[in-house]
Enzyme design. Structure first.
Site, PDB file in Angstrom:
ATOM      1  N   HIS A 114       0.827  -1.211   0.000  1.00 39.15           N
ATOM      2  CA  HIS A 114       0.000   0.000   0.000  1.00 39.15           C
ATOM      3  C   HIS A 114       0.863   1.263   0.000  1.00 39.15           C
ATOM      4  O   HIS A 114       0.471   2.284  -0.548  1.00 39.15           O
ATOM      5  CB  HIS A 114      -0.967  -0.017   1.193  1.00 39.15           C
ATOM      6  N   ASP A 115       2.036   1.192   0.608  1.00 44.99           N
ATOM      7  CA  ASP A 115       2.929   2.342   0.563  1.00 44.99           C
ATOM      8  C   ASP A 115       3.399   2.563  -0.874  1.00 44.99           C
ATOM      9  O   ASP A 115       3.335   3.676  -1.402  1.00 44.99           O
ATOM     10  CB  ASP A 115       4.133   2.109   1.500  1.00 44.99           C
TER      11      ASP A 115
ATOM     12  N   VAL B  72       0.861   3.986  -3.793  1.00 46.10           N
ATOM     13  CA  VAL B  72       0.360   5.355  -3.757  1.00 46.10           C
ATOM     14  C   VAL B  72       1.558   6.282  -3.579  1.00 46.10           C
ATOM     15  O   VAL B  72       2.233   6.218  -2.550  1.00 46.10           O
ATOM     16  CB  VAL B  72      -0.661   5.544  -2.622  1.00 46.10           C
TER      17      VAL B  72
ATOM     18  N   HIS C 198      -1.263 -13.146  -0.663  1.00 50.46           N
ATOM     19  CA  HIS C 198      -2.448 -13.549   0.109  1.00 50.46           C
ATOM     20  C   HIS C 198      -2.322 -14.971   0.643  1.00 50.46           C
ATOM     21  O   HIS C 198      -3.267 -15.493   1.218  1.00 50.46           O
ATOM     22  CB  HIS C 198      -3.714 -13.380  -0.746  1.00 50.46           C
TER      23      HIS C 198
ATOM     24  N   SER D 259      -4.086 -22.519   5.287  1.00 52.38           N
ATOM     25  CA  SER D 259      -2.637 -22.285   5.451  1.00 52.38           C
ATOM     26  C   SER D 259      -2.311 -20.795   5.576  1.00 52.38           C
ATOM     27  O   SER D 259      -1.390 -20.295   4.950  1.00 52.38           O
ATOM     28  CB  SER D 259      -1.914 -22.969   4.282  1.00 52.38           C
TER      29      SER D 259
ATOM     30  N   ASP E 194       3.441 -20.058   1.397  1.00 55.83           N
ATOM     31  CA  ASP E 194       3.699 -21.179   0.477  1.00 55.83           C
ATOM     32  C   ASP E 194       2.893 -20.981  -0.810  1.00 55.83           C
ATOM     33  O   ASP E 194       2.208 -19.972  -0.962  1.00 55.83           O
ATOM     34  CB  ASP E 194       3.340 -22.520   1.147  1.00 55.83           C
TER      35      ASP E 194
HETATM   36  C1  HEM Z   1      -5.103  -6.801  -7.269  1.00 52.01           C
HETATM   37  C2  HEM Z   1      -4.358  -6.558  -6.224  1.00 52.01           C
HETATM   38  C3  HEM Z   1      -4.799  -6.701  -4.803  1.00 52.01           C
HETATM   39  C4  HEM Z   1      -6.047  -6.559  -4.241  1.00 52.01           C
HETATM   40  C5  HEM Z   1      -7.352  -6.203  -4.933  1.00 52.01           C
HETATM   41  C6  HEM Z   1      -5.910  -6.816  -2.826  1.00 52.01           C
HETATM   42  C7  HEM Z   1      -6.926  -6.770  -1.903  1.00 52.01           C
HETATM   43  C8  HEM Z   1      -6.809  -7.122  -0.578  1.00 52.01           C
HETATM   44  C9  HEM Z   1      -7.888  -7.100   0.378  1.00 52.01           C
HETATM   45  C10 HEM Z   1      -9.313  -6.670   0.072  1.00 52.01           C
HETATM   46  C11 HEM Z   1      -7.397  -7.548   1.560  1.00 52.01           C
HETATM   47  C12 HEM Z   1      -8.135  -7.670   2.881  1.00 52.01           C
HETATM   48  C13 HEM Z   1      -7.849  -6.454   3.736  1.00 52.01           C
HETATM   49  C14 HEM Z   1      -8.442  -6.477   5.107  1.00 52.01           C
HETATM   50  O1  HEM Z   1      -9.601  -6.859   5.260  1.00 52.01           O
HETATM   51  O2  HEM Z   1      -7.744  -6.084   6.056  1.00 52.01           O
HETATM   52  C15 HEM Z   1      -5.999  -7.839   1.357  1.00 52.01           C
HETATM   53  C16 HEM Z   1      -5.173  -8.326   2.335  1.00 52.01           C
HETATM   54  C17 HEM Z   1      -3.826  -8.537   2.157  1.00 52.01           C
HETATM   55  N1  HEM Z   1      -3.097  -8.205   1.042  1.00 52.01           N
HETATM   56 FE1  HEM Z   1      -3.835  -7.705  -0.762  1.00 52.01          FE
HETATM   57  N2  HEM Z   1      -4.598  -7.105  -2.557  1.00 52.01           N
HETATM   58  C18 HEM Z   1      -3.892  -7.041  -3.729  1.00 52.01           C
HETATM   59  C19 HEM Z   1      -2.540  -7.217  -3.877  1.00 52.01           C
HETATM   60  C20 HEM Z   1      -1.655  -7.418  -2.859  1.00 52.01           C
HETATM   61  C21 HEM Z   1      -0.220  -7.351  -2.967  1.00 52.01           C
HETATM   62  C22 HEM Z   1       0.519  -6.980  -4.247  1.00 52.01           C
HETATM   63  C23 HEM Z   1       0.296  -7.636  -1.745  1.00 52.01           C
HETATM   64  C24 HEM Z   1       1.719  -7.691  -1.292  1.00 52.01           C
HETATM   65  C25 HEM Z   1       2.741  -7.881  -2.077  1.00 52.01           C
HETATM   66  C26 HEM Z   1      -0.824  -7.905  -0.867  1.00 52.01           C
HETATM   67  C27 HEM Z   1      -0.727  -8.318   0.436  1.00 52.01           C
HETATM   68  C28 HEM Z   1      -1.797  -8.538   1.275  1.00 52.01           C
HETATM   69  C29 HEM Z   1      -1.685  -9.154   2.581  1.00 52.01           C
HETATM   70  C30 HEM Z   1      -0.422  -9.749   3.192  1.00 52.01           C
HETATM   71  C31 HEM Z   1      -2.965  -9.132   3.146  1.00 52.01           C
HETATM   72  C32 HEM Z   1      -3.368  -9.641   4.532  1.00 52.01           C
HETATM   73  C33 HEM Z   1      -3.397  -8.488   5.516  1.00 52.01           C
HETATM   74  C34 HEM Z   1      -3.777  -8.889   6.933  1.00 52.01           C
HETATM   75  O3  HEM Z   1      -3.885 -10.065   7.247  1.00 52.01           O
HETATM   76  O4  HEM Z   1      -3.959  -7.961   7.745  1.00 52.01           O
HETATM   77  N3  HEM Z   1      -1.987  -7.743  -1.565  1.00 52.01           N
HETATM   78  N4  HEM Z   1      -5.664  -7.570   0.056  1.00 52.01           N
END
Ligand code: HEM
Length: 320
Positions: free
Chosen positions: A63-64, A67, A186, A240, A245
């Site tokens: 996110h950093d 944007v 994810h 998981s 993984d």
């Molecule tokens: C099309 C691209 C992406 C979309 C639409 C997306 C969307 C989301 C959404 C909706 C969540 C849930 C947020 C919450 O409820 O707190 C999430 C969580 C997360 N996203 Fe993404 N994401 C994308 C790409 C990425 C990328 C590129 C990364 C890192 C390289 C990433 C890492 C994570 C991680 C680690 C979580 C879990 C956060 C937690 O457990 O608090 N995401 N993402």
């Protein structure tokens, strides 16, 4: 001879100016030799106390970077108009871990290590602590002086079409492969039910997304009932969520993706082929761990500020 000397001097000046603009592995090796160790120990302590922090810190870096570039602008608290208050950044966490590392770094080498670099290192350490790959993080980012929630429109939203994800990643210099590989972050972490109603109850024509495996749909609906608590959280990599993984790819292929954005990656022929390539039963199949590390380094270079741009913040949550 004088002309040659002048020419060489010019090349050296131009070369060093260009070098300033580049990130480098070990950027702090002379100015703050313990920088990486300090960040690693703070992250380790935080993740030991609460394993969910790893996912939060990984997401924070994404996110950093998306944007205004990887410049720590997401960390600015300010009033409710700063970047972190945008809808697209809902659920972000781990800020206190970054701030703790910063405080220790300031005590050791004042005014040297940027908050943007701490975020990048913390993301790397979080991946490694979750059994993912360890990779070298090029550093030398400077902290931005702007943070505004209106810039967050650049974030991909969970219900957008794949083409729009591709376009948003492309705008940041990232490929379709980067999109797939980075979305596989994810493999750790959770989502709030807040992001689920469209997929479960408001999907065009079928009401629920037909790509959800019928054996999985009732489970998802049970955790996130219609009009239920939007703050309830569920694992994004079914079965998981604490281990980094490639299981997330299997889940996506088999209809066990949780996020709509992940599921959509299997509806597009190109992103689907990329997912399938990691699931091949073949010795020479691509390595997810290696590709993820490469894509993270690439993401970490998005619109970075270096040299004399920006500043090195004293505390991460406010400008100097
Ligand atoms: C099309 C691209 C992406 C979309 C639409 C997306 C969307 C989301 C959404 C909706 C969540 C849930 C947020 C919450 O409820 O707190 C999430 C969580 C997360 N996203 Fe993404 N994401 C994308 C790409 C990425 C990328 C590129 C990364 C890192 C390289 C990433 C890492 C994570 C991680 C680690 C979580 C879990 C956060 C937690 O457990 O608090 N995401 N993402």
């Amino acid at each position: 001879m004088d002309l040659l000397l002048a020419f060489i001097t010019l090349i050296l000046i131009l070369g060093s100016a260009q070098g300033q603009g580049n990130l480098a592995v070990g950027f702090y090796s002379r100015t703050c030799p313990n920088a990486e160790r300090i960040v690693a120990s703070v992250v380790q302590e935080a993740v030991r106390a609460d394993p969910r922090k790893a996912a939060m810190l990984l997401r924070l870096h994404f996110h950093d970077c998306f944007v205004q570039g990887c410049d720590g602008s997401i960390l600015i608290e300010g009033n409710d108009q700063t970047e972190m208050h945008a809808d697209g950044h809902q659920g972000l966490g781990g800020f206190e871990v970054i701030e703790k590392a910063k405080a220790q770094l300031e005590a050791t080498c004042r005014g040297v290590v940027s908050c943007a670099d701490i975020v990048a290192m913390a993301a790397r350490d979080s991946v490694a602590l979750s059994n993912g790959p360890f990779y070298q993080v090029p550093t030398g980012r400077r902290d931005g002086r702007l943070s505004n929630k209106s810039f967050a429109a650049q974030m991909p939203e969970v219900n957008e079409p794949v083409q729009s994800f591709k376009a948003k990643f492309f705008q940041k210099g990232l490929s379709q492969k980067d999109l797939v590989v980075l979305s596989a972050a994810h493999t750790i972490g959770t989502t709030a039910c807040f992001f689920m109603p469209h997929r479960l109850y408001e999907f065009p024509v079928f009401s629920s997304d037909p790509t959800i495996n019928p054996a999985f749909l009732p489970e998802l609906k049970k955790i996130c009932p219609e009009h239920g608590d939007i703050n309830t959280r569920l694992a994004m990599d079914h079965g998981s969520e604490l281990t980094f993984d490639d299981n997330i790819f299997r889940n996506i292929r088999d209809g066990f993706a949780v996020l709509e954005s992940d599921a959509k990656l299997y509806t597009d022929p190109i992103t689907r082929a990329i997912i399938d390539s990691y699931l091949m039963d073949f010795v020479f199949k691509p390595s997810f761990a290696k590709d993820f590390a490469e894509s993270m380094v690439k993401m970490g270079r998005i619109d970075v500020k270096t040299g004399s741009q920006g500043e090195i913040r004293r505390i991460c949550k406010s400008f100097n």
